[in-house]
Design an enzyme around this catalytic site. Structure first.
Site, PDB file in Angstrom:
ATOM      1  N   GLY A   1      43.409  72.776  98.091  1.00 35.69           N
ATOM      2  CA  GLY A   1      41.990  72.432  98.083  1.00 35.69           C
ATOM      3  C   GLY A   1      41.137  73.643  97.752  1.00 35.69           C
ATOM      4  O   GLY A   1      41.638  74.707  97.359  1.00 35.69           O
TER       5      GLY A   1
ATOM      6  N   ASP B   1      45.544  76.705 100.269  1.00 35.67           N
ATOM      7  CA  ASP B   1      46.219  75.434 100.019  1.00 35.67           C
ATOM      8  C   ASP B   1      45.731  74.907  98.672  1.00 35.67           C
ATOM      9  O   ASP B   1      45.122  75.651  97.908  1.00 35.67           O
ATOM     10  CB  ASP B   1      46.005  74.446 101.172  1.00 35.67           C
ATOM     11  CG  ASP B   1      44.548  74.053 101.369  1.00 35.67           C
ATOM     12  OD1 ASP B   1      43.697  74.380 100.503  1.00 35.67           O
ATOM     13  OD2 ASP B   1      44.250  73.400 102.385  1.00 35.67           O
TER      14      ASP B   1
ATOM     15  N   ASP C   1      38.992  76.332  99.317  1.00 35.59           N
ATOM     16  CA  ASP C   1      38.670  77.025 100.571  1.00 35.59           C
ATOM     17  C   ASP C   1      38.883  76.133 101.788  1.00 35.59           C
ATOM     18  O   ASP C   1      38.096  76.156 102.744  1.00 35.59           O
ATOM     19  CB  ASP C   1      37.225  77.552 100.527  1.00 35.59           C
ATOM     20  CG  ASP C   1      37.015  78.547  99.402  1.00 35.59           C
ATOM     21  OD1 ASP C   1      37.930  79.350  99.144  1.00 35.59           O
ATOM     22  OD2 ASP C   1      35.949  78.511  98.763  1.00 35.59           O
TER      23      ASP C   1
ATOM     24  N   LEU D   1      44.290  78.392  91.890  1.00 39.98           N
ATOM     25  CA  LEU D   1      45.698  78.418  91.519  1.00 39.98           C
ATOM     26  C   LEU D   1      46.204  76.996  91.301  1.00 39.98           C
ATOM     27  O   LEU D   1      45.888  76.095  92.090  1.00 39.98           O
ATOM     28  CB  LEU D   1      46.528  79.064  92.628  1.00 39.98           C
ATOM     29  CG  LEU D   1      46.339  80.554  92.871  1.00 39.98           C
ATOM     30  CD1 LEU D   1      47.244  81.002  94.009  1.00 39.98           C
ATOM     31  CD2 LEU D   1      46.605  81.363  91.617  1.00 39.98           C
TER      32      LEU D   1
ATOM     33  N   ASN E   1      43.429  84.309 101.154  1.00 36.43           N
ATOM     34  CA  ASN E   1      42.223  84.555 100.377  1.00 36.43           C
ATOM     35  C   ASN E   1      41.087  84.915 101.320  1.00 36.43           C
ATOM     36  O   ASN E   1      41.057  84.459 102.465  1.00 36.43           O
ATOM     37  CB  ASN E   1      41.860  83.289  99.582  1.00 36.43           C
ATOM     38  CG  ASN E   1      40.739  83.523  98.580  1.00 36.43           C
ATOM     39  OD1 ASN E   1      40.495  84.642  98.142  1.00 36.43           O
ATOM     40  ND2 ASN E   1      40.044  82.460  98.218  1.00 36.43           N
ATOM     41  N   THR E   2      40.161  85.729 100.847  1.00 38.36           N
ATOM     42  CA  THR E   2      38.930  85.976 101.595  1.00 38.36           C
ATOM     43  C   THR E   2      37.825  85.108 101.007  1.00 38.36           C
ATOM     44  O   THR E   2      37.857  84.731  99.830  1.00 38.36           O
ATOM     45  CB  THR E   2      38.496  87.455 101.501  1.00 38.36           C
ATOM     46  OG1 THR E   2      38.229  87.776 100.133  1.00 38.36           O
ATOM     47  CG2 THR E   2      39.568  88.377 102.051  1.00 38.36           C
ATOM     48  N   HIS E   3      36.841  84.790 101.846  1.00 34.38           N
ATOM     49  CA  HIS E   3      35.716  83.976 101.387  1.00 34.38           C
ATOM     50  C   HIS E   3      34.447  84.452 102.076  1.00 34.38           C
ATOM     51  O   HIS E   3      34.448  84.665 103.291  1.00 34.38           O
ATOM     52  CB  HIS E   3      35.963  82.493 101.714  1.00 34.38           C
ATOM     53  CG  HIS E   3      34.886  81.597 101.196  1.00 34.38           C
ATOM     54  ND1 HIS E   3      34.729  81.339  99.849  1.00 34.38           N
ATOM     55  CD2 HIS E   3      33.899  80.933 101.834  1.00 34.38           C
ATOM     56  CE1 HIS E   3      33.684  80.528  99.689  1.00 34.38           C
ATOM     57  NE2 HIS E   3      33.170  80.275 100.877  1.00 34.38           N
TER      58      HIS E   3
ATOM     59  N   ARG F   1      45.727  75.428  82.002  1.00 37.22           N
ATOM     60  CA  ARG F   1      45.847  75.881  83.396  1.00 37.22           C
ATOM     61  C   ARG F   1      47.287  75.883  83.892  1.00 37.22           C
ATOM     62  O   ARG F   1      47.746  76.834  84.519  1.00 37.22           O
ATOM     63  CB  ARG F   1      44.977  74.980  84.275  1.00 37.22           C
ATOM     64  CG  ARG F   1      44.901  75.397  85.722  1.00 37.22           C
ATOM     65  CD  ARG F   1      43.779  74.626  86.420  1.00 37.22           C
ATOM     66  NE  ARG F   1      43.718  74.974  87.826  1.00 37.22           N
ATOM     67  CZ  ARG F   1      44.207  74.226  88.805  1.00 37.22           C
ATOM     68  NH1 ARG F   1      44.791  73.077  88.534  1.00 37.22           N
ATOM     69  NH2 ARG F   1      44.120  74.614  90.057  1.00 37.22           N
TER      70      ARG F   1
END
Length: 197
Positions: free
Chosen positions: A142, A140, A144, A92, A106-108, A64
């Site tokens: 975490g 960030d 979402d 990430l 980001n979208t969720h 990773r």
């Protein structure tokens, strides 16, 4: 003009919507590169719009950090003003987030902080929720958990399954994403201020 890099893992429907919006000369942002963690079908959208793309294959959690270093190096080549995660199904690495924060969004497919994680639509159904939604957040380290930039409710209808509910959430996600990118580009939305407690 705001320059945008988009990272994908799959079909790239949000990417397609953003590329279509950015094709309008009046839209204040341009997608300059599309990256993926595998040979994703969404890369075809980049090709169709003449946008360069790259693939950095995911080789498992053990690699990773190496994957993150390669991704960071590729992003540095393009030095975008904003990075959009558009269905990138990998977290990430912290070093990448730290290097680009708060310029990653980001979208969720849920009304955060409700139902974070990879199965937001499924989890909303499993919980018997009457409403869920879509959110756009600052990324960030975490899951979402970053500052919310925009969100909207979507009703769960009788008989909904994961597919039907997700199909109704997707257009809301796309609309919110395009509006957030526009607002960032024209200075209506300040990511630093949004990310400061």
């Amino acid at each position: 003009m705001l320059t945008v890099a988009v990272l994908i893992s799959g079909a790239g429907s949000n990417l397609r919507a953003l590329l279509e919006a950015a094709a309008d000369p009046a839209f204040p942002a341009r997608v300059v590169v599309v990256g993926a963690d595998r040979e994703a079908e969404g890369l075809a959208h980049a090709e169709a719009f003449g946008v360069p793309s790259f693939v950095i294959p995911w080789r498992g959690a053990a690699a990773r950090d190496e994957w993150g270093a390669q991704l960071h190096a590729q992003l540095e080549v393009w030095n975008p003003d904003l990075i959009v995660l558009s269905g990138l199904m990998k977290l990430l690495p912290g070093a990448v987030v730290d290097a680009w924060s708060p310029r990653i969004i980001n979208t969720h497919p849920a009304y955060l902080p409700e139902f974070p994680g990879a199965h937001g639509v499924r989890d909303a159904l499993a919980a018997g929720a009457e409403r869920t939604g879509a959110s756009v957040i600052v990324v960030d380290t975490g899951v979402d958990s970053g500052p919310i930039l925009a969100q909207e409710r979507v009703d769960v209808l009788p008989g909904d399954d994961e597919h039907s509910l997700h199909e109704r959430i997707k257009p809301v996600e796309r609309r919110l994403l395009i509006d957030v990118v526009r607002r960032i580009a024209v200075g209506e939305l300040n990511l630093v201020a949004a990310s400061t407690p």
